[in-house]
Scaffold this active site. Structure first.
Site, PDB file in Angstrom:
ATOM      1  N   LYS A 173     -11.042   9.288  26.862  1.00  0.00           N
ATOM      2  CA  LYS A 173     -11.100  10.516  26.092  1.00  0.00           C
ATOM      3  C   LYS A 173     -11.768  11.630  26.901  1.00  0.00           C
ATOM      4  CE  LYS A 173     -12.406  10.025  21.762  1.00  0.00           C
ATOM      5  NZ  LYS A 173     -11.189  10.200  20.953  1.00  0.00           N
ATOM      6  N   ARG A 221     -18.651  11.275  20.227  1.00  0.00           N
ATOM      7  CA  ARG A 221     -17.613  10.245  20.158  1.00  0.00           C
ATOM      8  C   ARG A 221     -17.740   9.301  21.346  1.00  0.00           C
ATOM      9  NH1 ARG A 221     -14.278  14.860  18.686  1.00  0.00           N
ATOM     10  NH2 ARG A 221     -13.200  14.507  16.683  1.00  0.00           N
ATOM     11  N   GLY A 260     -10.558   2.112  17.262  1.00  0.00           N
ATOM     12  CA  GLY A 260     -11.249   1.707  16.047  1.00  0.00           C
ATOM     13  C   GLY A 260     -12.435   0.795  16.278  1.00  0.00           C
ATOM     14  N   MET A 286     -15.186   1.493  18.172  1.00  0.00           N
ATOM     15  CA  MET A 286     -16.488   2.158  18.248  1.00  0.00           C
ATOM     16  C   MET A 286     -16.475   3.439  17.414  1.00  0.00           C
ATOM     17  SD  MET A 286     -17.689   1.158  22.070  1.00  0.00           S
ATOM     18  CE  MET A 286     -16.319   1.955  22.839  1.00  0.00           C
ATOM     19  N   ARG A 308      -0.607  16.141  22.688  1.00  0.00           N
ATOM     20  CA  ARG A 308      -0.042  14.848  23.035  1.00  0.00           C
ATOM     21  C   ARG A 308       1.473  14.973  22.989  1.00  0.00           C
ATOM     22  NH1 ARG A 308      -2.138  12.125  17.396  1.00  0.00           N
ATOM     23  NH2 ARG A 308      -1.291  13.764  16.090  1.00  0.00           N
ATOM     24  N   HIS A 351      29.188 -16.735   9.471  1.00  0.00           N
ATOM     25  CA  HIS A 351      30.517 -16.139   9.564  1.00  0.00           C
ATOM     26  C   HIS A 351      30.457 -14.653   9.260  1.00  0.00           C
ATOM     27  CE1 HIS A 351      34.533 -15.147   7.834  1.00  0.00           C
ATOM     28  NE2 HIS A 351      34.916 -15.759   8.938  1.00  0.00           N
ATOM     29  N   ARG A 393      36.516 -13.611  21.955  1.00  0.00           N
ATOM     30  CA  ARG A 393      36.498 -14.894  21.250  1.00  0.00           C
ATOM     31  C   ARG A 393      37.873 -15.132  20.645  1.00  0.00           C
ATOM     32  NH1 ARG A 393      32.094 -12.139  19.182  1.00  0.00           N
ATOM     33  NH2 ARG A 393      30.033 -12.925  19.751  1.00  0.00           N
ATOM     34  N   ARG A 425      37.372 -16.387  26.094  1.00  0.00           N
ATOM     35  CA  ARG A 425      36.790 -17.712  25.889  1.00  0.00           C
ATOM     36  C   ARG A 425      37.772 -18.572  25.102  1.00  0.00           C
ATOM     37  NH1 ARG A 425      31.266 -18.340  22.636  1.00  0.00           N
ATOM     38  NH2 ARG A 425      32.606 -17.951  20.860  1.00  0.00           N
ATOM     39  N   GLU A 433      25.396 -22.528  28.625  1.00  0.00           N
ATOM     40  CA  GLU A 433      24.711 -22.372  27.335  1.00  0.00           C
ATOM     41  C   GLU A 433      24.010 -23.652  26.913  1.00  0.00           C
ATOM     42  OE1 GLU A 433      27.689 -21.282  24.392  1.00  0.00           O
ATOM     43  OE2 GLU A 433      29.248 -22.343  25.506  1.00  0.00           O
ATOM     44  N   SER A 436      28.711 -17.375  32.756  1.00  0.00           N
ATOM     45  CA  SER A 436      28.355 -16.419  31.729  1.00  0.00           C
ATOM     46  C   SER A 436      27.317 -17.112  30.846  1.00  0.00           C
ATOM     47  CB  SER A 436      29.624 -16.082  30.946  1.00  0.00           C
ATOM     48  OG  SER A 436      29.391 -14.997  30.120  1.00  0.00           O
ATOM     49  N   GLY A 496      25.470 -18.046  27.896  1.00  0.00           N
ATOM     50  CA  GLY A 496      25.558 -17.927  26.440  1.00  0.00           C
ATOM     51  C   GLY A 496      24.148 -18.084  25.905  1.00  0.00           C
ATOM     52  N   THR A 497      23.403 -16.988  25.904  1.00  0.00           N
ATOM     53  CA  THR A 497      21.969 -17.107  25.608  1.00  0.00           C
ATOM     54  C   THR A 497      21.701 -17.424  24.141  1.00  0.00           C
ATOM     55  OG1 THR A 497      21.887 -14.706  25.471  1.00  0.00           O
ATOM     56  CG2 THR A 497      21.177 -15.713  27.528  1.00  0.00           C
ATOM     57  N   ASN A 498      22.681 -17.194  23.252  1.00  0.00           N
ATOM     58  CA  ASN A 498      22.462 -17.595  21.852  1.00  0.00           C
ATOM     59  C   ASN A 498      22.314 -19.112  21.766  1.00  0.00           C
ATOM     60  OD1 ASN A 498      22.969 -14.932  21.414  1.00  0.00           O
ATOM     61  ND2 ASN A 498      24.900 -15.230  20.333  1.00  0.00           N
ATOM     62  N   ASP A 499      23.322 -19.818  22.253  1.00  0.00           N
ATOM     63  CA  ASP A 499      23.266 -21.274  22.175  1.00  0.00           C
ATOM     64  C   ASP A 499      22.203 -21.840  23.111  1.00  0.00           C
ATOM     65  OD1 ASP A 499      25.112 -21.378  20.231  1.00  0.00           O
ATOM     66  OD2 ASP A 499      26.685 -22.353  21.378  1.00  0.00           O
ATOM     67  N   CYS A 518      25.932 -13.259  28.314  1.00  0.00           N
ATOM     68  CA  CYS A 518      26.893 -12.889  27.288  1.00  0.00           C
ATOM     69  C   CYS A 518      26.428 -13.275  25.889  1.00  0.00           C
ATOM     70  CB  CYS A 518      28.280 -13.388  27.656  1.00  0.00           C
ATOM     71  SG  CYS A 518      28.918 -14.759  26.803  1.00  0.00           S
ATOM     72  N   TYR A 557      25.987  -8.691  35.505  1.00  0.00           N
ATOM     73  CA  TYR A 557      26.352  -7.906  34.329  1.00  0.00           C
ATOM     74  C   TYR A 557      25.626  -8.413  33.087  1.00  0.00           C
ATOM     75  CZ  TYR A 557      29.233 -11.846  32.871  1.00  0.00           C
ATOM     76  OH  TYR A 557      29.649 -13.085  32.490  1.00  0.00           O
TER      77      TYR A 557
END
Lengths: 886, 886
Positions: free
Chosen positions: A24, A94, A103, A105, A338, A454, A561, A617, A752, A771, A773-776, A839, A859
């Site tokens: 400050k 201050r 928060g 001091m 700011r 789905h 898909r 796919r 995946e 590729s 498949g980061t979900n699975d 992907c 990619y």
């Protein structure tokens, strides 16, 4: 820098003296340094704090002298005197550590008030009520922070007086009442502290400084430092600054302004001010402020000065500023500046303008916008000012907002839509049978199912808003209504609104804001494209999706898909025929019917994306997803039997039930799907490959360039990929010969499964691309079924901070990321030319994109609406990476 | 060794000349070298074969000379002459490569026969039919192998003659018929080959040699070498050996003998012989052979010589041998010797005896027995000689065999068992409700479910035979019968037998063989214990299991599952009460009822295992496993409604249905289970920990030493383990204070998720031990649901060699093993004292145990019945590792 100086006037410091002056203090010094009219003050250094501890928590006489010497200079500047009964100098005290500890001091305002100076302030401001209120607040604050008297005691007194006076709000207390309060406060202090409230301003000041030093080691601060790993030996600085008052009279005032319009980004001053008022008055909303434009008329000189200052601030901080100012007796003071909050649209406009004005460069501009802000610009949103009641909250499955009549049936939804009505399809969950209703609806609301249900997947694919798994709703299809948690009902035909970006459901029609795609937006994204290294691909299962994705700047389809093609209403019966086939020849008959349909699909998509790669796919989900639900069918058969229906009908249904049961799985996510289907039923993949290559051949003959990439899903062992690669190559050779046409193509695989990651060197031998498949991969690495986790324990995990983010949204770099790294290293180690990308849904999330960039992927893939945000995130990753490698 | 010599008499070679003589040639040479009376012969070297190819496939005149010179020596030894019309020397010609290529190349017997020598053989053996049969076989074999005339042509002629003569079998053809056949064969050869069948034995021999050389490059051989990565430039050797005939007259004979009893291992000669007969006659079973003991009477001299030879063979090959011999005119010839096949019991007896006799050492003995053989000894088995029909085959879910009445109902099974009847419980699948029936039954048969189904897990835990997932059975519970694939029915009360080791189901009562645990067995395992490094733990959920496991040599319990305790019939209602609790206080009431039960469980097990570690896994499965099945309940509610039952009853059922539905999961394997339960409902784990520590405290007071290890399941992130560790530690401190008793304990975790493996360094901070749950780790690493995979695509994968072994049986070292390695390195890197072991089913499988040993694990865990086999496998791993590191 070791020096004997422990007290620094604001004008003696600067932004880079943070270690000595604290955060400050350095900021106040910086504002002063660049010539802003900051209320004068000084900072006691962190070194003084450590000296204080070293000398057994004693304020040295030397420090006291330094402080008083600095205070004298403030008196000169403000032309007021500390303790002056006629026009007293008041100060704020201050804390201000090197590392921000919000928060942790304490702060004391209006220090310097006592029985006499309070009356002086009253006269000077011509507002005795104000002066007395300041005084009673100061006593309370000082007693709490310095004397450690619990503020509860003061509240009690205040309540009692209000009761006596028959008023409810503090602001309603008159002068007499405040005098009464002050007297009682002073009594309390004398009793609790064992001595009267200190009337000597200098004594007040020294006590306050000591108290701030002490607060460095209060329990809250110690714990905070431990958690945030902040060293204990930094100490805190203390900032002492003259108070200024905008309510000194008609020649005073206060205001707030943005240096540009925070809503549109337009480069004009935007804000408001109030004459003879304090900042609190603006906030309290008792009086209506005037627009900042009228400052010119009220205070012509101040207005000129303020505009100059705004320019100065933008030049110095190189961004639009949110500035708080006060005018005390015609004199302008800047209290705070700011970076200003702004809408996404404004953020882009400002960044682009600042580049044009030469204030920042393009790369800096790119770093100014959060990729999530881009998302805001592409979907319709509910007007933030809307006052509708939220009646339920589900999962934010697909962004965007929509309003429409509640409709529980896909057929009815289609019918109503044809009549020009807007509908929201509300279902416990959706199935392939509902597709025509989903197409017809503005948005989807389901009570079951998670982010990969789905409904969610289809809605995201179509870019429709969707709220999923809204479990507090009880849908009664027979009654044509759904019941809320509180028992209220919403019936078919009533209008509701959903916000797929937040998961909220509203009763009534919410006002929607349309997406805004300005010229600045395009300019901005063109800068992103210049610097990013990662390509941004998208998913698209239809030519329409493909076209939209191109418009958003996608450089190809990373995931097409094929199962959604199978779910279309006219195809599902053929697909079911194929699945239920009793013999290979029956299956081949059904596949022969599907071939021309698939050909059309691929022809249209490849044509739309000409010149850009399209990664298709092959069929991934387990076959039972295309059949009726086991549970429903079981009930149906039991009821048919109970009712004594025609034995032939029962027997047919039972046969179907038996097939559905034999295909049903305990854990379908880990079951007979992906390449496991392709291996057991190669004729399915053969048909798909044939459709793809026939389309490619025909396009080439038309002079169009198809860039075909075929992706085999769910490979965990190279022995799964190799035979399927051979099948695809065989089909390609056959088609090439039949059509007398040469074409090139790539064959790759989804990575995946953890096993694919740790044996990626072997898999790379038969793959042209990986590729992720980061979900699975997230599901298997964590052992989380997304559908189950998000409805059950994941919210608890996030709330308890067991996980800091939902790993299905933000890529888990430690766990899943470690496996991806291994796979990239092993895969590229075996085959340097391997094309590698992400992907899963993470492909659209900024931190995951940064990770993808850092580990050298080629990619990322995201949904069409996320492409612009991903382009930006990829650009930011490239800029940040460059900075790091400098 | 480069030499000009291309032809080696058997006596010139030895076992270590394999590269020159090929495998078979070296063996024949070795037998000759150690003084066995092998029919004389010689080997043409592999170098000669390569020379043959180098010179454009020409047999050099030098080679021809060498061969004829060697042949002369054979004539001298056999006192017969090649081509002698009165008593001809006949030879066999066989290929013999350096690396065995079974069935890839050809063999010709009785070479040297022609029109004249055939008559000579007839006179000499006094058996013209035999001689003519040899001749016609020789023509056919030679024509096929050397002249490449399809043997189908010869079969046709043979069939025609048999038809003319009105006979069905070759053996029924008389001399006249054979003459007719030979004439027709010779005609055929002349027609097909363009020249008459070669009558000159020398020409026959050279042609045969050339043909063997040529076979090195026939298509089958080339492909075989390619597949097995055998170099093409090794060439094949050719073995030429004098034929001997046991049917030369009454002074001749043939036989087979084991040097020890292959069934019991007893050190006495065991076998049989037949006078005036060829080996074929013994096999054909036309005449009954005599026991080998009577050889002494029939051929006293030969018997003496043969016994000496048997001793010699055992000494030389250091193992029990299976010896084929022929006596030709009083002279003994050894045709073949090899290690004899034997039962598991015999294998152990022989290995122990051989050590006592000083033939082999203990470590060699350990390597002689396959761990699977040990398994055989511990379970009842179906007598291999049993002639019952296999009526179905399912999964071999739990080893051992059992017979009993078919029983479809657990209550009935219990009732019948009380009446002293043996029952096999037959169910579509089992649930916790069936536990009492499983306890009562001899074995289990289910039509659904895989290796981890309830039935399979419970059966293995109890050591009961179980055949699971026998999908060809259609069980009709109402009719009280099950229908086989062929339509036959088996009704309640009929006796069936099951073999849980092979998955076979039989109609009728199969004779069972009891397990044999001899003194030799104990001696043998004590040697294993001396050398192994890995500890062998077991799983046990009851004191009975624990006792049995100690008997089998388990060094502790590596996995005590607490869920099976919850499934006991008297506890399930309380567990359901706990799950269905509407409020925390209701839940705590139910938990309070469970506490004393759990206390009893742990008290009894810890007491049984005193002094040995007991690793108790806290509750793991999802809660819905303890509730009725969703599908059943849905049908029940639908039917209640259809029938218009009491609305109150319906409403209660619907409430239950709603709860079951809300707990049901899409992928329960990846759902709300393991530590995820413990985190959301810490009161459950708290109750379990309390039960454990109370038991430990009471035991200590009784002077008994409990070694408690508490295992938290399904941890994927250290943040899941840390809070649960704190909960357990808190409970321990509470109990310690209450009981005024100090106890030590360890807290560790299952490592069964890929994420746990790659972040094992973080997890190790809060874990005293890691226990690899390789079942779940295999499921998540491969993305295979075991229940689904084993019923669906896994059999196809194994059949197609996509996977070489079921990864749930044999640990996948490349994929799963790679993650385990990482976890061990990361975990021990952070905490050197970390105890690490395997606790999946792989812990009982030999190659997985070897892997565990190689990567430095501390222990393996297997089911009680597998402990002895695991002790052996661990010992073998230690011995092999030592050998490798030499």
């Amino acid at each position: 820098m070791k020096t004997d100086q422990h007290v620094f006037l604001f004008e003696e410091g600067s932004a880079n003296m943070k270690e000595i002056l604290g955060g400050k203090g350095a900021n106040l010094a910086e504002m002063t340094r660049i010539g802003l009219p900051v209320p004068p003050g000084f900072t006691i250094s962190t070194a003084a704090c450590m000296d204080y501890y070293a000398s057994g928590q004693q304020i040295s006489s030397r420090l006291k002298e330094e402080v008083l010497r600095a205070l004298k200079k403030i008196e000169v500047k403000t032309k007021k005197k500390f303790g002056d009964p006629s026009e007293p100098l008041l100060v704020s005290v201050r804390s201000g550590a090197v590392v921000s500890m919000p928060g942790m001091m304490d702060t004391i305002l209006n220090l310097g008030l006592n029985d006499q100076t309070a009356e002086g302030l009253a006269k000077a401001t011509n507002n005795r009520r104000f002066a007395l209120d300041c005084y009673r607040r100061f006593i309370q604050m000082f007693a709490d922070v310095v004397l450690k008297i619990d503020h509860y005691n003061f509240e009690e007194i205040l309540e009692k007086v209000k009761e006596q006076k028959g008023v409810r709000e503090d602001i309603e207390l008159d002068e007499e009442a405040l005098e009464q309060v002050i007297a009682a406060f002073k009594n309390l202090v004398a009793k609790k502290a064992g001595s009267p409230f200190p009337q000597d301003p200098e004594k007040q000041l020294i006590m306050a400084i000591q108290s701030v030093f002490d607060s460095w080691n209060n329990q809250r601060a110690v714990v905070y430092r431990k958690i945030h790993k902040i060293p204990d030996n930094l100490g805190t600085a203390v900032n002492i600054q003259a108070m200024v008052f905008g309510n000194w009279g008609e020649d005073s005032g206060t205001g707030v302004a943005f240096t540009r319009n925070p809503s549109t980004g337009e480069p004009v001053l935007y804000g408001e001010f109030l004459r003879n008022a304090q900042g609190e008055d603006v906030v309290a909303g008792i009086r209506t402020p005037q627009p900042i434009e009228s400052l010119k008329e009220a205070f012509p000189e101040v207005d000129k000065q303020f505009k100059k200052i705004c320019n100065l601030l933008e030049g110095h901080y190189r961004d639009m500023q949110d500035v708080e100012f006060t005018i005390e007796r015609g004199r302008l003071f800047i209290l705070q500046t700011r970076a200003g909050k702004r809408t996404a649209a404004a953020a882009i406009r400002i960044a682009v303008d600042l580049v044009k004005e030469g204030v920042i460069n393009e790369e800096e501009a790119l770093l100014r916008i959060k990729p999530e802000q881009i998302d805001q610009l592409l979907h319709k949103q509910i007007d933030p000012s809307c006052q509708l009641d939220v009646i339920a909250v589900g999962l934010s499955a697909s962004p965007g907002a929509a309003s429409g009549e509640v409709c529980f049936d896909a057929d009815l939804a289609e019918k109503k839509a044809k009549q020009g009505k807007k509908v929201i399809l509300v279902r416990p969950e959706t199935t392939p049978d509902d597709i025509h209703g989903i197409v017809a609806a503005e948005g989807l609301l389901t009570s079951r199912g998670g982010m990969t249900s789905h409904a969610a997947v289809v809605a995201r694919g179509m870019g429709k808003p969707c709220v999923c798994g809204c479990e507090s709703l009880r849908i009664d299809l027979k009654a044509g209504e759904f019941v809320l948690e509180n028992g209220d009902k919403v019936t078919e035909g009533e209008v509701i609104s959903i916000d797929g970006g937040t998961g909220r459901v509203f009763r009534g029609s919410a006002p929607l804001i349309a997406p805004q795609l300005s010229e600045e937006f395009k300019t901005f994204l063109s800068w992103a494209d210049k610097v990013r290294r990662l390509k941004v691909l998208t998913n698209a299962d239809t030519p329409e999706d493909a076209r939209r994705a191109r418009e958003f700047g996608a450089e190809g389809i990373g995931l097409c898909r094929t199962e959604h093609m199978f779910m279309a209403q006219d195809r599902l019966p053929v697909v079911q025929e194929m699945i239920l086939a009793g013999s290979p020849s029956e299956r081949n008959q059904a596949l022969a019917k599907l071939l021309p349909m698939q050909y059309e699909d691929f022809y249209a998509i490849l044509k739309e994306m000409q010149g850009l790669p399209v990664t298709i796919r092959l069929l991934d989900p387990p076959l039972h997803e295309f059949l009726p639900h086991l549970e429903d069918l079981t009930v149906e058969v039991a009821l048919l039997k109970e009712r004594g229906e025609d034995p032939h009908v029962i027997s047919e249904k039972e046969k179907l039930l038996q097939k559905v049961r034999s295909l049903s799985e305990t854990n379908p996510m880990l079951g007979h799907r992906g390449c496991r289907l392709g291996l057991v039923y190669p004729e399915i993949y053969r048909m798909q490959a044939r459709g793809i290559f026939l389309a490619a051949a025909d396009l080439i003959k038309e002079g169009i360039e198809p860039l075909v990439e075929i992706m085999v899903p769910l490979v965990g062992h190279v022995n799964e990929l190799s035979p399927l690669r051979r099948v695809i190559e065989e089909v390609a050779a056959e088609v090439s010969e039949e059509k007398n046409c040469k074409f090139s193509y790539r064959i790759g695989t989804m990575i995946e499964l953890p096993r694919a990651c740790v044996t990626a060197d072997q898999i790379a031998v038969d793959a042209d691309f990986f590729s992720f498949g980061t979900n699975d991969l997230t599901q298997t690495t964590f052992g989380f079924s997304r559908d189950d986790a998000e409805g059950k324990f994941l919210p608890f995990y996030l709330q308890q901070k067991i996980l800091t983010a939902n790993p299905f949204v933000v890529l888990d770099q430690e766990g899943v990321g470690s496996l991806i790294r291994q796979a990239v290293e092993l895969g590229r180690g075996r085959k340097g030319s391997l094309k590698v990308g992400i992907c899963g849904e993470h492909g659209g999330e900024a931190s995951s994109i940064a990770f993808s960039n850092a580990i050298g992927l080629d990619y990322v893939r995201c949904s069409p609406f996320r492409v612009p945000a991903a382009r930006l995130a990829a650009a930011q990753a490239a800029v940040n990476n460059k900075d790091q490698s400098k």
